[in-house]
Motif scaffolding. Sequence first.
Motif, mmCIF file in Angstrom:
data_model
loop_
_atom_site.group_PDB
_atom_site.id
_atom_site.type_symbol
_atom_site.label_atom_id
_atom_site.label_comp_id
_atom_site.label_asym_id
_atom_site.label_seq_id
_atom_site.Cartn_x
_atom_site.Cartn_y
_atom_site.Cartn_z
ATOM 1 N N TYR A 80 0.725 -1.130 0.045
ATOM 2 C CA TYR A 80 -0.041 -0.027 -0.161
ATOM 3 C C TYR A 80 0.730 1.254 0.058
ATOM 4 O O TYR A 80 1.871 1.409 0.601
ATOM 5 C CB TYR A 80 -0.771 0.015 1.357
ATOM 6 N N THR A 81 0.228 2.223 -0.760
ATOM 7 C CA THR A 81 1.116 3.488 -0.748
ATOM 8 C C THR A 81 0.523 4.408 0.513
ATOM 9 O O THR A 81 -0.744 4.352 0.952
ATOM 10 C CB THR A 81 0.757 4.277 -2.190
ATOM 11 N N ALA A 82 1.196 5.413 0.535
ATOM 12 C CA ALA A 82 0.656 6.444 1.623
ATOM 13 C C ALA A 82 -0.821 6.966 1.129
ATOM 14 O O ALA A 82 -1.687 7.177 1.981
ATOM 15 C CB ALA A 82 1.413 7.820 1.597
ATOM 16 N N ASP A 83 -1.059 7.224 -0.437
ATOM 17 C CA ASP A 83 -2.297 7.647 -0.801
ATOM 18 C C ASP A 83 -3.328 6.358 -0.403
ATOM 19 O O ASP A 83 -4.407 6.746 -0.198
ATOM 20 C CB ASP A 83 -2.156 7.964 -2.264
ATOM 21 N N ASP A 84 -2.951 5.352 -0.830
ATOM 22 C CA ASP A 84 -3.850 4.132 -0.485
ATOM 23 C C ASP A 84 -4.352 4.091 0.876
ATOM 24 O O ASP A 84 -5.699 3.830 1.185
ATOM 25 C CB ASP A 84 -3.255 2.750 -0.858
ATOM 26 N N ILE A 85 -3.541 4.341 1.799
ATOM 27 C CA ILE A 85 -3.800 4.484 3.286
ATOM 28 C C ILE A 85 -4.574 5.681 3.487
ATOM 29 O O ILE A 85 -5.787 5.763 4.287
ATOM 30 C CB ILE A 85 -2.644 4.241 4.058
ATOM 31 N N LYS A 86 -4.367 6.722 3.144
ATOM 32 C CA LYS A 86 -5.219 8.081 3.284
ATOM 33 C C LYS A 86 -6.786 7.620 2.768
ATOM 34 O O LYS A 86 -7.531 8.409 3.255
ATOM 35 C CB LYS A 86 -4.593 9.186 2.278
ATOM 36 N N HIS A 87 -6.951 7.081 1.705
ATOM 37 C CA HIS A 87 -8.280 6.845 1.027
ATOM 38 C C HIS A 87 -8.755 5.456 1.574
ATOM 39 O O HIS A 87 -10.021 4.961 1.044
ATOM 40 C CB HIS A 87 -8.280 7.054 -0.297
#
Length: 76
Positions: free
Chosen positions: A62-69
């Motif tokens: 997971y990327t930071a953006d994946d986790i953010k959303h």
Amino acid sequence: MAPQYGPRLVVPIDVKKKPREQKVPLHNRWHPDIPPVAEAVVGEVFRVEMMDFSGGGITKQYTADDIKHAEPFVNI
């Protein structure tokens, strides 16, 4: 059995299992109708292992953006 060093582990987890499959089933909220799974005495130093909010669904891919959303509410 090997001797235990450090603080007593009161809630162990197996990261390869889902929260509901744990030896001590995990829960996603605090509520008076949910019974405690462990107790400690005043002044005791202890250790609790935990999963992230996703119940182990977030992986290192997971990327930071994946986790953010990511969905903030999971059914464990």
